[in-house]
Design an enzyme around this catalytic site. Structure first.
Site, short mmCIF file in Angstrom:
data_model
loop_
_atom_site.label_atom_id
_atom_site.label_comp_id
_atom_site.label_asym_id
_atom_site.label_seq_id
_atom_site.Cartn_x
_atom_site.Cartn_y
_atom_site.Cartn_z
N LYS A 72 0.86 -1.19 0.00
CA LYS A 72 0.00 0.00 0.00
C LYS A 72 0.89 1.22 0.00
CE LYS A 72 -1.73 2.74 2.93
NZ LYS A 72 -1.71 4.03 2.16
N GLY A 130 6.97 4.37 9.15
CA GLY A 130 6.21 5.60 9.31
C GLY A 130 6.29 6.12 10.73
N SER A 131 5.27 6.82 11.15
CA SER A 131 5.29 7.50 12.44
C SER A 131 5.11 6.53 13.60
CB SER A 131 4.17 8.55 12.50
OG SER A 131 2.91 7.92 12.59
N GLY A 169 2.51 3.45 13.90
CA GLY A 169 3.16 2.17 14.13
C GLY A 169 2.59 1.43 15.32
N GLU A 216 9.57 0.17 11.33
CA GLU A 216 10.63 1.18 11.40
C GLU A 216 9.93 2.51 11.58
OE1 GLU A 216 12.71 4.32 9.43
OE2 GLU A 216 12.93 2.70 7.97
N CYS A 255 14.12 9.60 7.98
CA CYS A 255 13.97 9.02 9.32
C CYS A 255 15.26 9.12 10.13
CB CYS A 255 13.55 7.55 9.22
SG CYS A 255 11.92 7.33 8.50
N GLU A 267 10.61 14.53 16.67
CA GLU A 267 10.99 14.43 15.26
C GLU A 267 10.29 15.53 14.47
OE1 GLU A 267 11.67 10.92 12.04
OE2 GLU A 267 9.77 10.89 13.10
#
Length: 477
Positions: free
Chosen positions: A174, A227-228, A232, A249, A283, A380
């Site tokens: 996706k 992703g975030s 996650g 990750e 990241c 972040e």
């Protein structure tokens, strides 16, 4: 306006709902294309196709060297679409054209690399007794769902999909709704390589709808997410409800420690790529520099000169050194972080606000005199904002670097390799870069400590997360 489609079971499909997702160029904010929006119906079709292909055992029973040859063919076809696909990636993501084309070639390299490992996945025999022959077999999970981010939309596909394919899984990818168009060119490569239908399916839908439904789907056996942290954790909860494995990750807040003997020009080059490249939307971005007070002023001057020298512009304009962030929403977020840092006492020696022009451009921002408890030092940002923190001794530097919820990347700048090795052993991060930010390759394991996630992508170690161990014991009595 070209309509791009989802690639399911070897066919190009529109959405049954006729809903589309519009994609814009972040350098101009103008719409450049639209793609059929995958809803639950399309997710069901993709999962059914993947499950049917897995149950047919077409990939599992394929002779290993034939599987490797098919992966090499995918690599060859991906390189053929790299130029055309790279242009679309450059327009939808905003990054430099050369970097966008490189992403396609990185995917090809990944498939070549893992093709060479398909026949290296070996089980073992286990001594039980003279009357029992016991051995292990490494088997795929089945249907693997991969949800990829918008910052490296092709590279992230390649690093997980190549592993999944090499180990015999059937896969649904996706894509991110902000950058879905380039993946259709990779799907074209899959089609041209004559990959059996259903083994690889590529869809685009919104995360809170198609993504959530895909992860929770009862026929999905394995999930990969980049992703975030917040998303996650939701995915991990969903996977826990089904008791299936997940590779995640997540975020990062990477720090580079600059010792007094560091080559400051190496630090500057690392800043060019590590925090200002791809507009800091990385990241493992070098978002913090922990600098010894004896060299801080000199380094700050060099960073200001670097920031001033970066040409602001679209990735498709030659010489652009600072490209746009992905969206207006992201620009507002990044600018808000810079503003909060200044309000909390940091000094913006360069930048600090958006660039007044079309598109979503943020100034190359260097914040000096940042304290460890400031928001800009802890959260972040995912933009071209660099925080400078000062230290007196090496233990303090280690403490500042590790004082974060994240642990994806870290760095050390020193001419003393013994000191570099000692520092690397103390840093709590999945990868440590010495004297150059981003030293890894497709062969080096990548992943995080703490809330940056777990498991590993890339390298031989990544294969372990895509297979399960079956033990077989044969009685010889």
């Amino acid at each position: 306006m070209k309509l791009y489609k989802n690639y399911i079971d070897g066919k190009w499909l529109e959405s049954e709902s006729k809903e589309v997702i519009q994609v814009d160029d972040p350098a101009t904010a103008k719409i450049i294309g639209e793609i059929a929006c995958a809803k639950k119906i399309e997710v069901d079709l993709a999962v059914a196709a993947a499950k049917a292909s897995f149950n047919s055992r077409i990939l599992v029973d394929m002779p290993i060297l034939q599987r490797a040859k098919l992966m090499h063919r995918i690599a060859d076809e991906t390189r053929k679409v790299a130029e055309e696909g790279g242009k679309i990636l450059c327009y939808e993501n905003g990054k430099a054209l050369g970097s966008a084309i490189k992403e396609f070639n990185d995917v090809a390299d990944m498939f070549d690399y893992y093709a060479g490992l398909t026949d290296k996945l070996e089980g073992k025999t286990i001594p039980v007794s003279s009357s029992v022959f016991d051995y292990t077999v490494l088997e795929p999970f089945g249907v693997s769902a991969h949800i990829v981010p918008w910052n490296f939309p092709l590279s992230m596909v390649g690093r997980s999909l190549a592993c999944s394919f090499a180990t015999g899984n059937s896969t649904i990818v996706k894509t991110a709704e902000l950058t879905p168009l380039s993946a259709t060119f990779f799907a074209k490569a899959i089609d041209n390589a004559e990959v059996p239908n259903g083994l690889i399916n590529i869809i685009c839908g919104y995360g809170n709808e198609a993504g959530a439904y895909l992860v929770a789907h009862p026929d999905v056996n394995h999930v990969v997410f980049t992703g975030s942290v917040d998303t996650g954790k939701k995915i991990l909860h969903s996977c826990a409800d089904k008791a299936i494995p997940a590779i995640v990750e997540l975020g990062g807040k990477s720090a580079g420690i600059v010792y007094p003997d560091a080559d400051l020009d190496q630090v500057i080059e690392s800043a060019r790529h590590g925090i200002f490249g791809v507009a800091g939307q990385i990241c493992t971005a070098m978002s913090r520099l922990v600098v010894h007070k004896s060299v801080k002023d000199e380094l700050v001057d060099k960073l200001v000169n670097l920031s001033k020298s970066l040409k602001v512009g679209p990735g498709y304009e030659e010489g652009s050194g600072l490209t746009p962030v992905i969206s207006e929403k992201q620009l507002e977020k990044v600018e808000g972080y810079a503003r909060s840092g200044i309000q909390q006492g940091a000094e913006a020696v360069h930048g600090g606000k958006r660039v007044e022009r079309d598109g979503y451009f943020m100034e190359a921002t260097v914040l000096n005199n940042v304290k460890p408890d400031m928001t800009v030092a802890r959260e972040e940002i995912f933009g071209p904002v660099l925080s400078i923190l000062e230290y007196d001794d090496q233990d303090e530097a280690i403490h500042i670097a590790n004082d974060t919820d994240f642990g994806l990347g870290a760095g050390v700048f020193t001419k003393d390799l013994k000191k570099a090795s000692w520092t690397a052993s103390k840093l709590e991060a999945g990868q440590v870069y010495v004297n150059k930010w981003f030293t890894g390759s497709h062969a080096t394991p990548f992943g995080g400590y703490k809330q940056s996630g777990y498991s590993r992508e890339k390298g031989i170690d990544a294969l372990k997360a895509y297979v399960q161990i079956k033990n077989v014991g044969i009685s010889l009595d």
